[in-house]
Design a protein around this motif. Structure first.
Motif, mmCIF file in Angstrom:
data_model
loop_
_atom_site.group_PDB
_atom_site.id
_atom_site.type_symbol
_atom_site.label_atom_id
_atom_site.label_comp_id
_atom_site.label_asym_id
_atom_site.label_seq_id
_atom_site.Cartn_x
_atom_site.Cartn_y
_atom_site.Cartn_z
ATOM 1 N N ASP A 161 0.818 -1.201 0.000
ATOM 2 C CA ASP A 161 0.000 0.000 0.000
ATOM 3 C C ASP A 161 0.856 1.258 0.000
ATOM 4 O O ASP A 161 2.032 1.255 0.372
ATOM 5 C CB ASP A 161 -0.921 0.028 1.224
ATOM 6 C CG ASP A 161 -2.081 -0.928 1.094
ATOM 7 O OD1 ASP A 161 -2.510 -1.178 -0.049
ATOM 8 O OD2 ASP A 161 -2.564 -1.413 2.126
ATOM 9 N N ARG A 175 -4.462 6.516 -1.141
ATOM 10 C CA ARG A 175 -4.203 5.076 -1.060
ATOM 11 C C ARG A 175 -5.353 4.291 -1.689
ATOM 12 O O ARG A 175 -5.134 3.346 -2.459
ATOM 13 C CB ARG A 175 -4.026 4.686 0.404
ATOM 14 C CG ARG A 175 -3.669 3.227 0.639
ATOM 15 C CD ARG A 175 -3.673 2.947 2.131
ATOM 16 N NE ARG A 175 -2.642 3.710 2.816
ATOM 17 C CZ ARG A 175 -2.755 4.184 4.061
ATOM 18 N NH1 ARG A 175 -3.860 3.986 4.753
ATOM 19 N NH2 ARG A 175 -1.752 4.840 4.609
ATOM 20 N N HIS A 179 -5.426 1.965 -5.124
ATOM 21 C CA HIS A 179 -5.908 0.578 -5.019
ATOM 22 C C HIS A 179 -6.971 0.307 -6.078
ATOM 23 O O HIS A 179 -6.917 -0.717 -6.782
ATOM 24 C CB HIS A 179 -6.467 0.346 -3.613
ATOM 25 C CG HIS A 179 -7.072 -1.005 -3.411
ATOM 26 N ND1 HIS A 179 -6.341 -2.172 -3.448
ATOM 27 C CD2 HIS A 179 -8.364 -1.383 -3.178
ATOM 28 C CE1 HIS A 179 -7.140 -3.208 -3.239
ATOM 29 N NE2 HIS A 179 -8.366 -2.760 -3.084
#
Length: 274
Positions: A161, A175, A179
């Protein structure tokens, strides 16, 4: 500038990594950065633009009054490492990440965007005439089998991450964006490989998307469609059954009506052939 000189200059630039954790490297060595400096550099990377000092101070020290936050910002700037090239371009009122800093984030985003664009172009391609003797191979339906971009650099970086130990709101939002971007790229890669008849690669990309978010129906749909495209109807039905059980157990939901209709048509076609 020749190729060797360009490569040498690239190695001499400060290298800032944010995927999997903060790491600043210069001349091949890791450079220690104070926590406030790490947050400052991270904010400037993720913002991708020039910011006012007031905005930066408010983001980094939201619970501190204006004068104290401004003082903390000045201290953070003063404590930044000072390699041959400055890390931050600072004026009286603004701050910007130095263009001499190379970041992994830019490379990751570029690769993911190219994967998505490649997939869209593959699906929109018009079937051309017969291939010439020196042309690349074509899919069974006559479409050009354009090679996909290499996802490995982005996939390696995104296996971790963005700044996993940071919990600022501006990090959490970015983040999640990265993703989701990776999942869309993997699904796009699965569609593109499947339309080109590369079923093994399509299945690999689809299953990696499922692993990234097990409750994501669109990722499971790519697995199912790939099984169907390569003639593994039983595997497609089994995977659909596993998805349905997972959604019922975890969310108390059923698969979408569109996917259910798709699988009903598959079952009906099987019965017709018997």
């Amino acid at each position: 500038m020749d190729e060797h000189s360009a490569e040498q200059r690239s190695r001499d630039l400060p290298q800032l990594t944010l995927m999997g954790g903060f790491d600043l490297r210069y001349a091949g060595r890791s450079v220690p950065v104070a926590p406030a400096g790490r947050r400052l550099l991270s904010l400037l990377v993720l913002s991708r633009r020039t910011l006012t000092r007031e905005h930066v101070a408010g983001k980094l020290w939201p619970d501190t009054c204006g004068d104290r936050a401004a003082g903390s910002l000045r201290s953070a700037l003063w404590r930044l490492p000072r390699p041959e090239r400055p890390l931050v371009v600072a004026t009286v009122s603004t701050l910007q990440l130095s263009p001499d800093i190379a970041t992994d984030l830019a490379a990751v985003e570029d690769t993911l965007q190219r994967v998505i664009v490649w997939s869209e172009r593959s699906e929109r391609s018009e079937p051309p005439g017969p291939p010439g003797p020196s042309e690349p191979p074509r899919r069974p339906d006559g479409y050009a089998a354009a090679p996909p971009p290499d996802l490995a650099p982005a996939d390696h970086a995104l296996s971790s991450d963005l700044l996993p130990e940071a919990w600022d709101e501006w990090v959490i939002v970015e983040r999640e964006r990265l993703h989701q971007m990776r999942l869309h790229a993997l699904e796009s890669l699965a569609r593109g490989h499947r339309s080109a008849g590369r079923f093994g690669r399509a299945l690999d990309a689809a299953l990696r998307a499922v692993a990234g978010e097990p409750l994501r129906e669109s990722a499971h749909r790519q697995v199912i469609e790939t099984y169907l495209a390569e003639g593994n109807t039983g595997a497609a039905l089994r995977h659909f059954g596993e998805l349905r059980e997972l959604l019922r157990t975890e969310l108390g939901l059923e698969p979408s009506p569109a996917l259910c209709r798709r699988m009903d048509s598959v079952v009906a076609a099987l019965r017709t052939r018997r």
